[in-house]
Write an enzyme that holds these catalytic residues in place. Structure first.
Site, mmCIF file in Angstrom:
data_model
loop_
_atom_site.group_PDB
_atom_site.id
_atom_site.type_symbol
_atom_site.label_atom_id
_atom_site.label_comp_id
_atom_site.label_asym_id
_atom_site.label_seq_id
_atom_site.Cartn_x
_atom_site.Cartn_y
_atom_site.Cartn_z
ATOM 1 N N HIS A 45 -11.944 4.405 -2.028
ATOM 2 C CA HIS A 45 -11.175 5.200 -1.062
ATOM 3 C C HIS A 45 -11.456 4.800 0.381
ATOM 4 C CE1 HIS A 45 -10.291 8.634 1.611
ATOM 5 N NE2 HIS A 45 -9.142 8.586 0.957
ATOM 6 N N HIS A 57 0.840 -1.211 0.000
ATOM 7 C CA HIS A 57 0.000 0.000 0.000
ATOM 8 C C HIS A 57 0.874 1.259 0.000
ATOM 9 C CE1 HIS A 57 -3.767 2.208 0.889
ATOM 10 N NE2 HIS A 57 -2.984 3.035 1.576
ATOM 11 N N HIS A 70 -9.279 1.600 2.037
ATOM 12 C CA HIS A 70 -8.956 1.980 3.411
ATOM 13 C C HIS A 70 -10.163 1.595 4.276
ATOM 14 C CE1 HIS A 70 -6.585 5.112 1.116
ATOM 15 N NE2 HIS A 70 -5.654 4.659 1.923
ATOM 16 N N GLU A 119 -9.531 3.623 9.906
ATOM 17 C CA GLU A 119 -8.153 4.064 10.136
ATOM 18 C C GLU A 119 -8.005 4.863 11.422
ATOM 19 O OE1 GLU A 119 -6.808 6.310 6.774
ATOM 20 O OE2 GLU A 119 -4.800 6.610 7.580
ATOM 21 N N GLU A 170 -8.359 4.624 -8.142
ATOM 22 C CA GLU A 170 -9.176 4.861 -6.958
ATOM 23 C C GLU A 170 -10.476 5.589 -7.268
ATOM 24 O OE1 GLU A 170 -7.948 5.895 -2.526
ATOM 25 O OE2 GLU A 170 -7.803 7.653 -3.799
ATOM 26 N N ASP A 178 2.402 3.064 3.118
ATOM 27 C CA ASP A 178 1.546 4.206 2.842
ATOM 28 C C ASP A 178 2.378 5.245 2.070
ATOM 29 O OD1 ASP A 178 -0.901 5.455 2.776
ATOM 30 O OD2 ASP A 178 -1.245 5.320 4.922
#
Ligand SMILES: [Zn+2]
Length: 409
Positions: A183, A65, A210, A213, A145, A313
């Site tokens: 997303h 990722h 995601h 988070e 995305e 990330d």
């Protein structure tokens, strides 16, 4: 066909096999792997390249990722709280994107290669990173995305998404694999998710999103409250979450290669559902520390038989795209787990499990897997093979050689 030998071979296979004085026979794929003596007997006529003392061959690292489009950020964003960070991203986004040129992204990809990465899962918001990824020898799973929660915008958003995906798919090759990213549960309308996932099912594309988070995301999705309420009210006039966590997860049924990134606030019900979906959790420890001061409970995942992979990330939420830096950070923050066990688990999370998350035939050194591996050199002799993993994580900054698809790159 080529043969290479090293003091140690870490296979990252299902038995965590380690071979002392081992050798690999390979072309595009791995043909054989064994001790050097056995390989010499089996292939007496083939020349063997011997690496020097204290050398290690292991699978190339797979960064499952990363956001390359934010590569220019170093000091512009605010860390410590998710909403504060998000506001700073919105404020600085244009500036960061503008400075993240193809040339800069290419430099970052080159750095990633030198630090042991052979494959990436690149989440792309605008395709600004497309050319640099195409130019790189790294294998790229390129996630187009989808984002947008306003109901009256869905048709436009979906058309844009399809156009971008089509362009990306026109570049499909052995080492460039188109995929789809959603997303997050708070930012993509369920109708848009449904349409994008239908494409993924039909065309057999990997999918990633995601998920949970931050504590703020949890409060918002479960209770329509907290810091996200004022943030989204101001930004989009929203006062209610568009999906509950389980409703969101339920949309992802029958996706073959599926992953959810972060999941630090996922409930036990969510974890059970993620297991049902046969998905992998992507762990980005540095990002979680910087944005939320939280970490994934990796011990808890065992209860659900869930696997996690590792990712850095983007540089919008980390200071390094080196997977070895990420491995060291992960080793330091999960202080409640036996160090040697954790080291082995982490190496696997950065190889075999990352391949699983992205749907790649890579990440372990065994017959018929793609010949993607890295050669590294330890500073001194390792006396006990059980201490190899921790020493590799502690001491490796750069690799000596990178082989992708059987070629030295
Ligand atoms: Zn991300």
């Amino acid at each position: 066909m080529q043969i290479i030998s090293a003091s140690w071979i870490i296979t990252c296979d299902k038995n965590n096999s380690i071979i002392k004085n081992g050798a690999i026979v390979y072309d595009k794929k791995i043909i054989d792997i064994d001790t050097l003596d056995n390989i010499k007997n089996k292939y007496p006529k083939t020349k063997i390249k011997n690496l020097k003392e204290n050398s290690v061959i292991m699978p190339g690292l797979i960064n499952s990722h990363v956001h390359m489009e934010f590569s220019s950020n170093t000091t512009s964003l605010k860390y410590g709280n998710f909403i504060t960070w998000l506001n700073s991203v919105i404020k600085e986004r244009e500036n960061i994107s503008l400075k993240s040129t193809s040339k800069l992204i290419s430099q970052k990809l080159d750095f990633m290669k030198k630090t042991g990465t052979t494959s990436i899962g690149a989440i792309s918001s605008y395709s600004y990173d497309l050319q640099a990824c195409l130019n790189s020898p790294l294998n790229t799973v390129f996630f187009v995305e989808a984002i947008g929660s306003k109901a009256d915008m869905i048709d436009t958003l979906f058309s844009d998404f399809k156009a971008r995906l089509k362009e990306v798919q026109s570049h499909k090759s052995d080492n460039f694999i188109p995929a789809i990213a959603i997303h997050s549960p708070y930012s993509v309308h369920p109708f848009l998710i449904r349409e994008c996932l239908n494409i993924a099912r039909k065309e057999n594309l990997a999918v990633s999103s995601h998920f949970l988070e931050s504590p703020e995301e949890f409060e918002w999705l479960h209770h329509n409250k907290g810091a996200f309420l004022s943030f989204l009210q101001k930004l989009l006039g929203q006062n209610k979450a568009i999906s509950k966590p389980l409703e969101f997860l339920n949309q992802f049924k029958n996706i073959k290669d599926l992953s959810f990134t972060h999941c630090v606030e996922a409930s036990n019900n969510d974890l059970e559902k993620i297991k049902d979906l046969n998905a992998t959790i992507i762990h980005c420890p540095t990002s979680n520390r910087l944005l939320n001061n939280t970490k994934l409970n990796i011990e808890n995942l065992k209860d659900y038989d869930l696997k996690f992979s590792l990712g850095t990330d983007g540089l919008s939420s980390s200071n390094s795209l080196s997977m070895f830096d990420e491995l060291r950070n992960a080793l330091m923050i999960h202080e409640n787990i036996n160090l040697n066990d954790l080291s082995n688990t982490l190496l696997k999370s950065a190889t075999k499990n990352s391949a699983l998350a992205l749907g790649l035939n890579k990440g372990e050194l065994s017959q018929n897997k793609d010949a993607d591996f890295i050669c590294i050199s330890l500073p001194d002799i390792v006396l006990d093979k059980n201490l190899l993993a921790i020493n590799i994580i502690l001491h490796t900054k750069y690799v000596e050689n990178t082989i992708i698809g059987g070629k030295n790159v």
